[in-house]
Enzyme design. Structure first.
Site, PDB file in Angstrom:
ATOM      1  N   ASP A   5      -7.158  -1.827  -7.003  1.00  0.00           N
ATOM      2  CA  ASP A   5      -7.670  -2.424  -5.770  1.00  0.00           C
ATOM      3  C   ASP A   5      -8.025  -3.876  -6.075  1.00  0.00           C
ATOM      4  O   ASP A   5      -8.372  -4.203  -7.214  1.00  0.00           O
ATOM      5  CB  ASP A   5      -8.903  -1.677  -5.257  1.00  0.00           C
ATOM      6  CG  ASP A   5      -9.202  -2.091  -3.828  1.00  0.00           C
ATOM      7  OD1 ASP A   5      -8.600  -1.509  -2.911  1.00  0.00           O
ATOM      8  OD2 ASP A   5      -9.987  -3.030  -3.615  1.00  0.00           O
ATOM      9  N   ARG A  33       0.826  -1.228   0.000  1.00  0.00           N
ATOM     10  CA  ARG A  33       0.000   0.000   0.000  1.00  0.00           C
ATOM     11  C   ARG A  33       0.850   1.264   0.000  1.00  0.00           C
ATOM     12  O   ARG A  33       0.487   2.268   0.623  1.00  0.00           O
ATOM     13  CB  ARG A  33      -0.936   0.030   1.217  1.00  0.00           C
ATOM     14  CG  ARG A  33      -1.970  -1.066   1.239  1.00  0.00           C
ATOM     15  CD  ARG A  33      -3.170  -0.695   0.368  1.00  0.00           C
ATOM     16  NE  ARG A  33      -4.309  -1.537   0.645  1.00  0.00           N
ATOM     17  CZ  ARG A  33      -5.380  -1.147   1.324  1.00  0.00           C
ATOM     18  NH1 ARG A  33      -5.478   0.065   1.786  1.00  0.00           N
ATOM     19  NH2 ARG A  33      -6.368  -1.991   1.520  1.00  0.00           N
ATOM     20  N   TYR A  93     -15.044 -11.130   0.326  1.00  0.00           N
ATOM     21  CA  TYR A  93     -15.702  -9.851  -0.009  1.00  0.00           C
ATOM     22  C   TYR A  93     -16.985 -10.101  -0.794  1.00  0.00           C
ATOM     23  O   TYR A  93     -18.000  -9.422  -0.594  1.00  0.00           O
ATOM     24  CB  TYR A  93     -14.753  -8.945  -0.806  1.00  0.00           C
ATOM     25  CG  TYR A  93     -13.718  -8.287   0.075  1.00  0.00           C
ATOM     26  CD1 TYR A  93     -14.047  -7.186   0.855  1.00  0.00           C
ATOM     27  CD2 TYR A  93     -12.421  -8.772   0.156  1.00  0.00           C
ATOM     28  CE1 TYR A  93     -13.113  -6.583   1.685  1.00  0.00           C
ATOM     29  CE2 TYR A  93     -11.474  -8.174   0.971  1.00  0.00           C
ATOM     30  CZ  TYR A  93     -11.834  -7.081   1.741  1.00  0.00           C
ATOM     31  OH  TYR A  93     -10.901  -6.497   2.566  1.00  0.00           O
ATOM     32  N   ARG A 123      -6.152  12.754  -4.993  1.00  0.00           N
ATOM     33  CA  ARG A 123      -7.447  12.217  -4.563  1.00  0.00           C
ATOM     34  C   ARG A 123      -8.484  13.306  -4.286  1.00  0.00           C
ATOM     35  O   ARG A 123      -9.685  13.034  -4.345  1.00  0.00           O
ATOM     36  CB  ARG A 123      -7.258  11.369  -3.299  1.00  0.00           C
ATOM     37  CG  ARG A 123      -7.230   9.895  -3.504  1.00  0.00           C
ATOM     38  CD  ARG A 123      -8.558   9.285  -3.915  1.00  0.00           C
ATOM     39  NE  ARG A 123      -9.284   8.740  -2.769  1.00  0.00           N
ATOM     40  CZ  ARG A 123     -10.453   9.177  -2.364  1.00  0.00           C
ATOM     41  NH1 ARG A 123     -11.057  10.151  -2.996  1.00  0.00           N
ATOM     42  NH2 ARG A 123     -11.040   8.617  -1.323  1.00  0.00           N
ATOM     43  N   ARG A 133      -2.941   7.176   1.237  1.00  0.00           N
ATOM     44  CA  ARG A 133      -3.296   8.440   1.898  1.00  0.00           C
ATOM     45  C   ARG A 133      -2.242   9.013   2.830  1.00  0.00           C
ATOM     46  O   ARG A 133      -2.310  10.167   3.212  1.00  0.00           O
ATOM     47  CB  ARG A 133      -4.615   8.253   2.670  1.00  0.00           C
ATOM     48  CG  ARG A 133      -5.819   8.187   1.758  1.00  0.00           C
ATOM     49  CD  ARG A 133      -6.994   7.588   2.455  1.00  0.00           C
ATOM     50  NE  ARG A 133      -6.694   6.236   2.866  1.00  0.00           N
ATOM     51  CZ  ARG A 133      -7.550   5.413   3.465  1.00  0.00           C
ATOM     52  NH1 ARG A 133      -8.752   5.834   3.754  1.00  0.00           N
ATOM     53  NH2 ARG A 133      -7.195   4.194   3.787  1.00  0.00           N
TER      54      ARG A 133
HETATM   55  O1  CP3 Z   1       0.015  -1.169  -2.643  1.00  0.00           O
HETATM   56  C1  CP3 Z   1      -0.304  -0.191  -3.361  1.00  0.00           C
HETATM   57  O2  CP3 Z   1       0.171   0.946  -3.203  1.00  0.00           O
HETATM   58  C2  CP3 Z   1      -1.249  -0.407  -4.522  1.00  0.00           C
HETATM   59  C3  CP3 Z   1      -2.609  -0.165  -4.277  1.00  0.00           C
HETATM   60  C4  CP3 Z   1      -3.513  -1.072  -3.488  1.00  0.00           C
HETATM   61  C5  CP3 Z   1      -4.720  -0.571  -2.920  1.00  0.00           C
HETATM   62  N1  CP3 Z   1      -5.421  -1.631  -2.403  1.00  0.00           N
HETATM   63  C6  CP3 Z   1      -5.128   0.846  -2.915  1.00  0.00           C
HETATM   64  C7  CP3 Z   1      -6.174   1.291  -1.992  1.00  0.00           C
HETATM   65  C8  CP3 Z   1      -3.481  -2.445  -3.263  1.00  0.00           C
HETATM   66  C9  CP3 Z   1      -2.402  -3.453  -3.620  1.00  0.00           C
HETATM   67  C10 CP3 Z   1      -4.709  -2.785  -2.588  1.00  0.00           C
HETATM   68  C11 CP3 Z   1      -5.076  -4.161  -2.218  1.00  0.00           C
HETATM   69  C12 CP3 Z   1      -6.232  -4.376  -1.336  1.00  0.00           C
HETATM   70  N2  CP3 Z   1      -7.436  -3.734  -1.330  1.00  0.00           N
HETATM   71  C13 CP3 Z   1      -6.283  -5.402  -0.378  1.00  0.00           C
HETATM   72  C14 CP3 Z   1      -5.199  -6.418  -0.145  1.00  0.00           C
HETATM   73  C15 CP3 Z   1      -4.138  -5.894   0.712  1.00  0.00           C
HETATM   74  C16 CP3 Z   1      -4.538  -5.693   2.121  1.00  0.00           C
HETATM   75  O3  CP3 Z   1      -4.503  -4.545   2.569  1.00  0.00           O
HETATM   76  O4  CP3 Z   1      -4.860  -6.692   2.797  1.00  0.00           O
HETATM   77  C17 CP3 Z   1      -7.537  -5.338   0.239  1.00  0.00           C
HETATM   78  C18 CP3 Z   1      -8.040  -6.233   1.351  1.00  0.00           C
HETATM   79  C19 CP3 Z   1      -8.272  -4.287  -0.371  1.00  0.00           C
HETATM   80  C20 CP3 Z   1      -9.677  -3.870  -0.091  1.00  0.00           C
HETATM   81  C21 CP3 Z   1      -9.778  -2.477   0.357  1.00  0.00           C
HETATM   82  N3  CP3 Z   1      -9.455  -1.382  -0.420  1.00  0.00           N
HETATM   83  C22 CP3 Z   1     -10.245  -2.006   1.596  1.00  0.00           C
HETATM   84  C23 CP3 Z   1     -10.673  -2.887   2.751  1.00  0.00           C
HETATM   85  C24 CP3 Z   1     -10.190  -0.605   1.560  1.00  0.00           C
HETATM   86  C25 CP3 Z   1     -10.683   0.336   2.623  1.00  0.00           C
HETATM   87  C26 CP3 Z   1      -9.714   0.511   3.706  1.00  0.00           C
HETATM   88  C27 CP3 Z   1      -8.731   1.586   3.354  1.00  0.00           C
HETATM   89  O5  CP3 Z   1      -7.529   1.361   3.456  1.00  0.00           O
HETATM   90  O6  CP3 Z   1      -9.230   2.668   3.011  1.00  0.00           O
HETATM   91  C28 CP3 Z   1      -9.647  -0.233   0.293  1.00  0.00           C
HETATM   92  C29 CP3 Z   1      -9.405   1.133  -0.203  1.00  0.00           C
HETATM   93  C30 CP3 Z   1      -8.079   1.453  -0.796  1.00  0.00           C
HETATM   94  N4  CP3 Z   1      -7.334   0.642  -1.598  1.00  0.00           N
HETATM   95  C31 CP3 Z   1      -7.383   2.695  -0.672  1.00  0.00           C
HETATM   96  C32 CP3 Z   1      -6.201   2.590  -1.416  1.00  0.00           C
HETATM   97  C33 CP3 Z   1      -5.152   3.652  -1.625  1.00  0.00           C
HETATM   98  C34 CP3 Z   1      -7.891   3.907   0.089  1.00  0.00           C
HETATM   99  C35 CP3 Z   1      -8.829   4.632  -0.825  1.00  0.00           C
HETATM  100  C36 CP3 Z   1      -8.763   6.113  -0.683  1.00  0.00           C
HETATM  101  O7  CP3 Z   1      -7.931   6.763  -1.333  1.00  0.00           O
HETATM  102  O8  CP3 Z   1      -9.605   6.641   0.058  1.00  0.00           O
END
Ligand code: CP3
Length: 341
Positions: A72, A23, A147, A36, A27
């Protein structure tokens, strides 16, 4: 091109231990928040110019040794036919969760080069700009299934386990469709130029070892086997892997990503000398003083040494609350403490 990360993945000698951060585009970076501000999260994922821009930010700002596609894990799930929304407060929400044969039947296996064309387009754009390797990714089948069945994040995974235990037809039908989707999706990323792909099994740790072997691992193995001749190594990340390592070892992946709840030394012993290891600093350790952080990083580097190779990472994604300069300090520390000669 800085190929330290790819060398480590092949188990070759490197001048220092490569590092990237799960990640790493997100943010906690003010530059990400600026992008964003003007666009919602899903639009960001689906606009190649913007997605490429935020993928590159941590490479420039932190000095990491690999970039990861900005997307994502739920993007291909939307393309399978589910309605996806992200809310600031509640995270992802999928409407009409898959708990019946009728809803399962309605799911399609998308053509990634058509229905998800913005993903290979983003990969191509990134490859024309990056000087470090690019990681493509997908959710692993079990994690995606949670999910799709829960309709979002979950605590006890009750609906998922109910289908798993009580309706094998729906479970295996869903996992088959997910496997076909993930295989084609990763293949399209590799064809477009992704150097490596990572499967995120963020929730596999909620399974007993027996259930993991029965309901999750066979599908991971199937995907990795299918991708054998596509030319990109696979990293399999399992969150909560401590009790599953003996089985995770058999996934067929070139590298295993581990979370921080397991000691690196123990993980190396259990995964064996033929596995490259990725991990595994507690994401909250980035709140320590630099001296204390140094001790933790050194401990992980030392314990990972007997492995076939080591890629430094956090044990899970970086949190939005972490100051970016602490992430940058981590990258510098890993490089400094692992430098040879
Ligand atoms: O690693 C990176 O920089 C690449 C981007 C990436 C995102 N999500 C961006 C994201 C990757 C590889 C993911 C994978 C992802 N998404 C997973 C597997 C990894 C892990 O964390 O276990 C999962 C479970 C998700 C599902 C997901 N996406 C959730 C539960 C959430 C909400 C929680 C949160 O962190 O906000 C997201 C949103 C998300 N995915 C954001 C980002 C940058 C935040 C969105 C925003 O900008 O508001």
């Amino acid at each position: 091109m800085n190929d330290t990360f790819l060398k480590a993945l092949r188990g070759e000698e490197t001048d220092y231990t490569p590092v990237w951060i799960m990640r790493q585009a997100g943010r906690y970076l003010k530059e990400y928040r600026e992008v964003r501000e003007g666009v919602d999260f899903l639009t960001l994922c689906k606009t190649p110019e913007l997605a490429a821009k935020v993928s590159i930010q941590p490479v420039d700002i932190l000095g990491v040794d690999a970039a990861i596609l900005f997307s994502d894990i739920l993007i291909p799930v939307e393309a399978m036919g589910m309605r996806l929304e992200f809310s600031e407060k509640h995270g992802p929400a999928l409407s009409e969760p898959i708990r019946s044969r009728a809803l399962l039947e309605k799911l399609i296996v998308p053509d990634p080069d058509d229905d998800l064309a913005f993903v290979p387009d983003t990969v191509r754009l990134l490859k024309s700009q990056l000087k470090v390797p690019l990681i493509g990714f997908s959710g692993a089948p079990f994690t995606l299934a949670t999910y799709m069945i829960e309709g979002g994040s979950s605590k006890n995974f009750l609906f998922t386990k109910k289908i798993m235990y009580q309706n094998h037809g729906i479970w295996s039908g869903l996992m088959d469709k997910i496997c076909d989707t993930v295989t084609a999706y990763l293949r399209s990323q590799i064809k477009a130029g992704a150097d490596v792909v990572q499967l995120f099994d963020s929730w596999a740790g909620v399974l007993s070892p027996d259930d993991y072997r029965k309901y999750a691992l066979p599908y991971v193995k199937r995907i990795i086997k299918e991708l054998k001749n596509d030319g990109a190594p696979v990293i399999y990340f399992v969150n909560g892997c401590a009790g599953l390592l003996k089985d995770v070892k058999t996934s067929g992946a070139q590298a295993t990503g581990i979370d921080w709840r397991v000691d690196m030394g123990e993980a190396v012993r259990k995964l064996g000398k033929n596995m490259v290891i990725q991990g595994n600093l507690d994401p909250c350790a980035l709140l320590l003083s630099k001296d204390d952080l140094r001790g933790k990083v050194k401990d992980i580097l030392d314990k990972a040494r007997p492995a076939k190779g080591h890629i430094f990472n956090l044990g899970h994604g970086i949190l939005p609350e972490i100051p970016a300069e602490n992430a940058r300090a981590l990258v510098e520390l890993v490089h400094e403490l692992s430098e040879k000669g």
